[in-house]
Scaffold this active site. Structure first.
Site, mmCIF file in Angstrom:
data_model
loop_
_atom_site.group_PDB
_atom_site.id
_atom_site.type_symbol
_atom_site.label_atom_id
_atom_site.label_comp_id
_atom_site.label_asym_id
_atom_site.label_seq_id
_atom_site.Cartn_x
_atom_site.Cartn_y
_atom_site.Cartn_z
ATOM 1 N N ASP A 151 0.831 -1.207 0.000
ATOM 2 C CA ASP A 151 0.000 0.000 0.000
ATOM 3 C C ASP A 151 0.869 1.263 0.000
ATOM 4 O O ASP A 151 2.109 1.187 0.018
ATOM 5 C CB ASP A 151 -0.945 -0.050 1.219
ATOM 6 C CG ASP A 151 -2.338 0.458 0.887
ATOM 7 O OD1 ASP A 151 -2.464 1.350 0.027
ATOM 8 O OD2 ASP A 151 -3.312 -0.038 1.497
ATOM 9 N N ASP A 244 -9.750 3.676 -3.965
ATOM 10 C CA ASP A 244 -10.366 2.401 -3.590
ATOM 11 C C ASP A 244 -11.734 2.182 -4.241
ATOM 12 O O ASP A 244 -12.520 3.113 -4.411
ATOM 13 C CB ASP A 244 -10.560 2.325 -2.068
ATOM 14 C CG ASP A 244 -9.241 2.090 -1.343
ATOM 15 O OD1 ASP A 244 -8.187 1.975 -2.008
ATOM 16 O OD2 ASP A 244 -9.270 2.035 -0.092
#
Ligand SMILES: *[C@@H]1O[C@H](CO)[C@@H](O)[C@H](O)[C@H]1NC(C)=O
Ligand SMILES: *[C@@H]1O[C@H](CO)[C@@H](O)[C@H](O)[C@H]1NC(C)=O
Ligand SMILES: *[C@@H]1O[C@H](CO)[C@@H](O)[C@H](O)[C@H]1NC(C)=O
Ligand SMILES: *[C@@H]1O[C@H](CO)[C@@H](O)[C@H](O)[C@H]1NC(C)=O
Ligand SMILES: *[C@@H]1O[C@H](CO)[C@@H](O)[C@H](O)[C@H]1NC(C)=O
Ligand SMILES: *[C@@H]1O[C@H](CO)[C@@H](O)[C@H](O)[C@H]1NC(C)=O
Ligand SMILES: *[C@@H]1O[C@H](CO)[C@@H](O)[C@H](O)[C@H]1NC(C)=O
Ligand SMILES: *[C@@H]1O[C@H](CO)[C@@H](O)[C@H](O)[C@H]1NC(C)=O
Ligand SMILES: *[C@@H]1O[C@H](CO)[C@@H](O)[C@H](O)[C@H]1NC(C)=O
Length: 455
Positions: A151, A244
């Site tokens: 991430d 996202d």
């Protein structure tokens, strides 16, 4: 067809600057499951092993799904081992350690994935790998990890990029093709983002993983920043190209719009990740199948993100659709589908509500044509074969509805379908061989007849 196969092999042959891993790992989009969309931080060995067992019993493993990935929140949050600096698996949620979980996953013939961030803490605030790449990569390898989702949260300001990259998710930021209009300090034209600090943060982990005596697929979760599609090829097997996903139509369309502009960059070893699947998480049946079909056709990694104990038979069948999986996993054609027409808006319009609606891509079994209805009522949509790369006006094609497997008949210039709101028509087009539509076909048929009539 054979000529087309040959030329795409030549054009897409992997070269040294792609991240080429042993045994073809990362050559095709990854197929698997991840804990986040179903459980967020509430993850445990039990949930991960339950998911793995369901991947087997529901036939998803046989369909090709292989990675079982733990997302954020798997470690002791307060810090690393004071002596070794290693991340410590949570003794309450992963009582057998990550290696114990990995053993159970491997015993099922599946592969184990884990999560960290190219920062000092993960998005949920757990220890992350910036500055600890070698130690963490060695832990992952020792535990039996096969896949790392990496991430982009919580990197210190000295790692900021010199120039700002906008995530063009807001219309006021966006000019033609998603270029940013109103950001301060944009990169000068021609700036090479492969030299950026973002690239360096990801290259450090790539190098640490490559130094291990274990093949670990590298999935960059970099949210489409730092012009990642221009340099991802040599760094990771896949890269998140947007913010996202969420289980709602607006977010599916927003990601589709952004993705439609970068399909040129996708090929073997190099996949734009349109984020994990939301099948099973509350969208309508037609929205779910539009989402899955488009994600598969874009050659995104297909990572299931739901509680598999709760999926319906129809949802399992969707996740196993043989035509879409064969397209996504084609060993000969590396290129994804791409838009051949926008539809509601003129071609190449950046619009997160009404993105490109007409998509097509060639693969070993023919051409897949997809038409998604972004509107709020049923519309008739027509695909003109002359607009579709690899297809020809006047040739006769046999079309198959990939949702039912039913043969729709023979078509020579276009195909029209009535498509419900937020649904998608997806057909397989194959050159009809018994159509006698060309001089050569007539000649072949006639010589066959001459030879065989005597028998
Ligand atoms: C670190 O090493 C010391 C001395 O060997 C030991 O007492 C302590 O338990 C170790 N700490 C951890 C977290 O392993
Ligand atoms: C990387 O970060 C350093 C330290 O903050 C900064 O001086 C440098 O300009 C950055 N480099 C790039 C290419 O953005
Ligand atoms: C756009 O993305 C940025 C960065 O992720 C985020 O801070 C912002 O809230 C987003 N804006 C919209 C309108 O979604
Ligand atoms: C947008 O991108 C496409 C494909 O790269 C290109 O053909 C088109 O000219 C671009 N449009 C603008 C306005 O830059
Ligand atoms: C790498 O792993 C293999 C199998 O796990 C082992 O046989 C080999 O000795 C290892 N090589 C090194 C350099 O550690
Ligand atoms: C990956 O890198 C190689 C070598 O530079 C290049 O030929 C290939 O086109 C790249 N792939 C994509 C999809 O950009
Ligand atoms: C799955 O179903 C069970 C029982 O019906 C329910 O308790 C649980 O909340 C469901 N989980 C999800 C993620 O929907
Ligand atoms: C390929 O096309 C044939 C029809 O010609 C169909 O029966 C078969 O299921 C297709 N296979 C895949 C993997 O698309
Ligand atoms: C998106 O497209 C629709 C349909 O053409 C249009 O009404 C809308 O204004 C567009 N949105 C933006 C932000 O341009």
């Amino acid at each position: 067809m054979s000529l087309a196969i040959l030329s795409s092999v030549v054009l897409l042959a992997p070269t040294v600057s792609s991240l080429v891993l042993p045994d073809g790992v990362g050559r095709l989009p990854a197929l698997g499951w991840n804990s986040w969309n179903a459980y967020h931080c509430d993850v445990s060995e039990q949930k991960v092993v339950d998911a793995a067992n369901l991947i087997v019993s529901l036939g998803l493993k046989d369909a090709g799904y292989e990675y079982v990935n733990i997302d954020d929140c798997w470690s002791v949050k307060s810090g690393r081992n004071a002596n070794t600096s290693e991340i410590i698996p949570s003794p309450t949620t992963f009582p057998d350690g990550i290696s114990g979980t990995a053993d159970k996953i491997h015993d099922l013939g599946l592969k184990m994935g884990i999560y960290s961030s190219a920062g000092t803490a993960t998005c949920a605030g757990y220890p992350a790998s910036l500055g600890y790449e070698d130690i963490d990569a060695a832990s992952f390898a020792a535990w039996g990890i096969d896949y790392l989702k990496y991430d982009n949260c919580n990197y210190p300001s000295q790692w900021n990029d010199q120039y700002r990259w906008c995530i063009p998710n807001h219309s006021s930021d966006v000019g033609p093709n998603g270029t940013c209009l109103d950001i301060t300090n944009p990169a000068p034209p021609g700036y090479n983002w492969a030299t950026s600090n973002s690239t360096k943060r990801y290259n450090r982990m790539r190098d640490a993983l490559l130094a291990q005596n274990r093949t670990i697929q590298f999935s960059m979760c970099i949210w489409g920043t730092a012009d990642v599609q221009s340099w991802a090829n040599g760094t990771g097997s896949s890269y998140r190209m947007s913010e996202d996903i969420e289980p709602n139509w607006a977010r599916i369309m927003l990601i589709l719009n952004e993705a439609s502009f970068i399909m040129n960059y996708v090929g073997f070893w190099d996949h734009a990740d349109t984020d994990m699947l939301e099948v099973g998480n509350g969208m309508s049946a037609v929205e779910e199948r539009s989402h899955f079909a488009l994600w598969a056709l874009m050659k995104s990694p297909l990572i299931i993100g739901t509680d598999l104990a709760n999926v319906s038979d129809a949802q399992v069948a969707l996740l196993k659709n043989p035509y879409l999986l064969a397209f996504n996993q084609d060993p000969v054609y590396g290129r994804p589908a791409a838009p051949f027409k926008w539809g509601t808006n003129p071609d190449w319009t950046w619009n997160k509500t009404f993105p490109a609606e007409y998509w097509a891509g060639e693969f070993s079994n023919g051409t897949i044509i997809a038409m998604v209805n972004t509107r709020s009522s049923t519309v008739k949509k027509t695909a003109e074969f002359k607009d579709i790369p690899g297809m020809q006006n006047g040739k006769v094609y046999e079309l198959t509805d990939i949702w039912t497997g039913n043969i729709l008949g023979k078509f020579s210039d276009s195909y029209t379908a009535s498509v419900a709101s937020h649904d998608i028509a997806v057909v397989l087009a194959q050159l009809a061989t018994k159509g006698h539509e060309s001089w050569w076909d007539w000649w072949s048929w006639w010589t066959w007849w001459v030879v065989h009539r005597r028998g």
